[in-house]
Design a protein around this motif. Structure first.
Motif, PDB file in Angstrom:
ATOM      1  N   ALA A  40      94.286 127.874  -3.709  1.00 10.03           N
ATOM      2  CA  ALA A  40      93.615 128.968  -4.414  1.00 10.03           C
ATOM      3  C   ALA A  40      94.702 129.929  -4.866  1.00 10.03           C
ATOM      4  O   ALA A  40      95.513 130.377  -4.051  1.00 10.03           O
ATOM      5  N   ASP A  41      94.748 130.205  -6.138  1.00 12.79           N
ATOM      6  CA  ASP A  41      95.827 131.004  -6.717  1.00 12.79           C
ATOM      7  C   ASP A  41      95.626 132.495  -6.444  1.00 12.79           C
ATOM      8  O   ASP A  41      94.584 132.922  -5.941  1.00 12.79           O
ATOM      9  N   ASP A  81      97.174 140.783 -11.343  1.00 14.90           N
ATOM     10  CA  ASP A  81      96.083 141.155 -12.240  1.00 14.90           C
ATOM     11  C   ASP A  81      94.776 140.583 -11.689  1.00 14.90           C
ATOM     12  O   ASP A  81      94.558 139.372 -11.703  1.00 14.90           O
ATOM     13  N   ALA A  82      93.900 141.446 -11.208  1.00 14.03           N
ATOM     14  CA  ALA A  82      92.655 140.996 -10.583  1.00 14.03           C
ATOM     15  C   ALA A  82      91.686 140.367 -11.580  1.00 14.03           C
ATOM     16  O   ALA A  82      90.694 139.759 -11.182  1.00 14.03           O
ATOM     17  N   ILE A  83      91.979 140.482 -12.870  1.00 17.25           N
ATOM     18  CA  ILE A  83      91.105 139.901 -13.892  1.00 17.25           C
ATOM     19  C   ILE A  83      91.328 138.390 -14.003  1.00 17.25           C
ATOM     20  O   ILE A  83      90.420 137.645 -14.376  1.00 17.25           O
ATOM     21  N   ALA A  84      92.542 137.927 -13.689  1.00 16.09           N
ATOM     22  CA  ALA A  84      92.869 136.500 -13.814  1.00 16.09           C
ATOM     23  C   ALA A  84      91.921 135.663 -12.969  1.00 16.09           C
ATOM     24  O   ALA A  84      91.705 135.947 -11.787  1.00 16.09           O
ATOM     25  N   ARG A  85      91.354 134.623 -13.584  1.00 18.16           N
ATOM     26  CA  ARG A  85      90.441 133.753 -12.854  1.00 18.16           C
ATOM     27  C   ARG A  85      90.416 132.370 -13.499  1.00 18.16           C
ATOM     28  O   ARG A  85      90.915 132.164 -14.598  1.00 18.16           O
ATOM     29  N   ARG A 134     106.564 130.712 -11.293  1.00 18.82           N
ATOM     30  CA  ARG A 134     106.235 131.639 -10.194  1.00 18.82           C
ATOM     31  C   ARG A 134     105.514 130.921  -9.067  1.00 18.82           C
ATOM     32  O   ARG A 134     105.814 131.105  -7.897  1.00 18.82           O
ATOM     33  N   LEU A 135     104.545 130.080  -9.440  1.00 17.05           N
ATOM     34  CA  LEU A 135     103.799 129.339  -8.438  1.00 17.05           C
ATOM     35  C   LEU A 135     104.724 128.419  -7.653  1.00 17.05           C
ATOM     36  O   LEU A 135     104.650 128.326  -6.428  1.00 17.05           O
ATOM     37  N   ALA A 136     105.617 127.726  -8.358  1.00 13.22           N
ATOM     38  CA  ALA A 136     106.538 126.807  -7.692  1.00 13.22           C
ATOM     39  C   ALA A 136     107.417 127.552  -6.694  1.00 13.22           C
ATOM     40  O   ALA A 136     107.640 127.097  -5.574  1.00 13.22           O
ATOM     41  N   ALA A 137     107.895 128.723  -7.089  1.00 11.48           N
ATOM     42  CA  ALA A 137     108.744 129.510  -6.189  1.00 11.48           C
ATOM     43  C   ALA A 137     107.972 129.957  -4.959  1.00 11.48           C
ATOM     44  O   ALA A 137     108.508 130.002  -3.846  1.00 11.48           O
ATOM     45  N   ARG A 138     106.685 130.272  -5.130  1.00  6.52           N
ATOM     46  CA  ARG A 138     105.869 130.735  -3.992  1.00  6.52           C
ATOM     47  C   ARG A 138     105.525 129.608  -3.043  1.00  6.52           C
ATOM     48  O   ARG A 138     105.524 129.775  -1.827  1.00  6.52           O
ATOM     49  N   GLY A 182      90.842 128.177  -8.166  1.00  2.33           N
ATOM     50  CA  GLY A 182      90.452 129.483  -8.686  1.00  2.33           C
ATOM     51  C   GLY A 182      91.391 130.537  -8.141  1.00  2.33           C
ATOM     52  O   GLY A 182      92.330 130.235  -7.390  1.00  2.33           O
ATOM     53  N   TYR A 183      91.141 131.793  -8.490  1.00  2.00           N
ATOM     54  CA  TYR A 183      91.975 132.912  -8.037  1.00  2.00           C
ATOM     55  C   TYR A 183      91.274 133.654  -6.911  1.00  2.00           C
ATOM     56  O   TYR A 183      90.242 134.303  -7.136  1.00  2.00           O
ATOM     57  N   ILE A 184      91.858 133.576  -5.726  1.00  2.00           N
ATOM     58  CA  ILE A 184      91.256 134.282  -4.594  1.00  2.00           C
ATOM     59  C   ILE A 184      91.422 135.793  -4.756  1.00  2.00           C
ATOM     60  O   ILE A 184      90.740 136.580  -4.096  1.00  2.00           O
ATOM     61  N   SER A 185      92.318 136.200  -5.637  1.00  2.00           N
ATOM     62  CA  SER A 185      92.526 137.623  -5.905  1.00  2.00           C
ATOM     63  C   SER A 185      91.457 138.187  -6.842  1.00  2.00           C
ATOM     64  O   SER A 185      91.375 139.401  -7.028  1.00  2.00           O
ATOM     65  N   ASN A 186      90.638 137.308  -7.440  1.00  2.00           N
ATOM     66  CA  ASN A 186      89.564 137.735  -8.327  1.00  2.00           C
ATOM     67  C   ASN A 186      88.240 137.777  -7.560  1.00  2.00           C
ATOM     68  O   ASN A 186      87.921 136.840  -6.822  1.00  2.00           O
ATOM     69  N   THR A 187      87.476 138.823  -7.727  1.00  2.00           N
ATOM     70  CA  THR A 187      86.247 138.999  -6.950  1.00  2.00           C
ATOM     71  C   THR A 187      85.259 137.854  -7.154  1.00  2.00           C
ATOM     72  O   THR A 187      84.729 137.287  -6.187  1.00  2.00           O
ATOM     73  N   ALA A 188      85.021 137.479  -8.411  1.00  2.00           N
ATOM     74  CA  ALA A 188      84.047 136.419  -8.702  1.00  2.00           C
ATOM     75  C   ALA A 188      84.544 135.066  -8.198  1.00  2.00           C
ATOM     76  O   ALA A 188      83.779 134.302  -7.586  1.00  2.00           O
TER      77      ALA A 188
END
Length: 315
Positions: free
Chosen positions: A161-162, A166-170, A188-192, A270-276
């Motif tokens: 889960a990404d 930016d909390a809008i990213a989903r 960025r993802l690869a580095a993380r 999906g993006y766990i940082s996004n509310t939806a």
């Protein structure tokens, strides 16, 4: 007589001087009539030290590891059926990404989604399936794809889960291996995700280094081609069940995808940082939808390979 008294006086004087120099109190001189008794306190550096208390801690040493522990394979007992290994990202002391508002952790939702995918595949009865982890424990990256390789898996899917500032990213994304990331976000993802794990070498016996290099390269190219084909299929088949990003298929140099002989994808659900997205990923309904989409893509993938003249298994 005078000489004896003088000698005694000199002895007492020297003793008194010694006591004064050593810091002894004058009360140490005790008089009793004609008799003078003296008590000498030892200098601090000569005084006996109290016995030091020694504390010991006993720590049990675990037995030596006997190699990588392989998970059970579920589904049909027919060994000719394709084997899919589902990897729930993170786990144990590594929570992965965390939603700042509700505290949802990536390691929890990935495990729930992986279990839902397994259950859906077992219910279909068309493929065999194994999970790299079925509880909350940590695996290093090389153990994750190492399990797939040791089981001779035909497909490896790492569930994640990404997260973004930016909390809008989903939306979901599918990554396949590339030594050059397709964009800044993939880099960025690869580095993380890569951390500090190292890719295991492939045991090619007595082959020369040149031959080994060629064989590894050819094998990995074939695996990467199959991975790309499955990534596109996953986006197409899962789209009715899972919201994807506009650019859903990306390339990244992710360590977990580097098994040279196992087609592999990393599925950012999906993006766990996004509310939806976080609510979708943590819900039973959302997990079931993801499982349906992934299972559908897997079934079509192996049906295609069987129709192309193979047995559906690529391992």
């Amino acid at each position: 007589m005078v000489h004896a008294l003088h000698k005694r006086f000199m002895f007492q004087s020297l003793a008194l001087a010694s006591m004064i120099l050593s810091g002894a109190p004058l009360s140490a001189i005790l008089r009793d009539g004609d008799r003078t008794d003296m008590r000498f306190d030892q200098p601090a550096h000569m005084a006996p030290r109290p016995a030091r208390r020694l504390h010991s801690i006993t720590v049990p040493i675990p037995p030596v590891a006997r190699g990588l522990s392989l998970p059970p394979v579920e589904g049909p007992r027919d060994a000719s059926r394709p084997l899919v290994v589902i990897d729930a990202g993170h786990g144990g002391h590594d929570p992965g990404a965390v939603n700042r508002e509700n505290g949802e952790r990536e390691k929890d939702v990935t495990l729930a989604i992986a279990q839902a995918v397994r259950d859906q595949l077992v219910k279909s009865g068309r493929v065999r399936v194994a999970l790299t982890r079925n509880d909350d424990h940590f695996l290093i990256l090389q153990e994750r794809y190492g399990i797939a390789r040791k089981l001779n898996a035909d497909l490896f899917i790492s569930i994640h889960a990404d997260s973004a500032d930016d909390a809008i990213a989903r939306g979901a994304t599918v990554y396949t291996l590339s030594e050059t990331a397709s964009d800044r976000e993939a880099a960025r993802l690869a580095a993380r995700e890569n951390k500090a794990d190292v890719l295991n070498g492939v045991n090619l016996g007595g082959q020369s280094s040149d031959v080994s290099s060629i064989l590894i390269d050819l094998t990995q190219r074939e695996s990467m081609n199959i991975s790309v084909s499955f990534a596109r299929l996953l986006q197409r088949e899962a789209a009715p069940y899972v919201p994807f990003r506009n650019t859903a298929h990306r390339f990244a140099s992710l360590m977990v995808l580097k098994a040279p002989d196992t087609p592999s994808v990393l599925f950012e659900t999906g993006y766990i940082s996004n509310t939806a997205d976080a609510a979708f990923l943590a819900s039973k309904e959302g997990q079931a939808n993801i499982a349906r989409g992934v299972a559908r893509a897997i079934e079509v993938h192996f049906a295609r390979r069987l129709a192309a003249g193979g047995d559906g298994a690529g391992g």
